[in-house]
Design an enzyme around this catalytic site. Sequence first.
Site, PDB file in Angstrom:
ATOM      1  N   ASP A  14      -7.918 -10.635 -45.165  1.00  0.00           N
ATOM      2  CA  ASP A  14      -7.914 -11.485 -43.971  1.00  0.00           C
ATOM      3  C   ASP A  14      -7.720 -12.947 -44.343  1.00  0.00           C
ATOM      4  OD1 ASP A  14      -8.228  -9.347 -42.267  1.00  0.00           O
ATOM      5  OD2 ASP A  14     -10.392  -9.606 -42.032  1.00  0.00           O
ATOM      6  N   GLU A  17       0.843  -6.936 -41.272  1.00  0.00           N
ATOM      7  CA  GLU A  17       1.086  -7.994 -42.245  1.00  0.00           C
ATOM      8  C   GLU A  17       2.386  -8.734 -41.961  1.00  0.00           C
ATOM      9  OE1 GLU A  17       1.101  -5.933 -45.963  1.00  0.00           O
ATOM     10  OE2 GLU A  17      -1.056  -5.687 -45.996  1.00  0.00           O
TER      11      GLU A  17
END
Length: 110
Positions: free
Chosen positions: A3, A29
């Site tokens: 993260d 992503e």
Amino acid sequence: MGDRVLQTVAQVMVECSRKSDIVARFGGEEFVILFPCTDKESAIIACEHIRESIESYPWDDICTGMTVTISIGVCDASSCKSIGKMLTHADGALYAAKDSGRNKVLYADS
């Protein structure tokens, strides 16, 4: 840690972009950057700047020895008739960049 990497990538993208550009996370992503009123060559240059900035970022702040690179697919509105087609073409260029060694910017030939 993942993260923090994604947050930092987003931060670098925003810092490398103009106020008129739009940076958005698109999927797990992946990110999308819209470059309004920008020709193909200028968008490729902007993406190359983003790629270099991410590659040279001090990732040791997150994890010692960490390196992060990014592959980018670029598509322009003039080659597609819809947003969906643009995303499909850019995604194809992204995967071509990954398949050809990663850490590069490739333009989507329609």
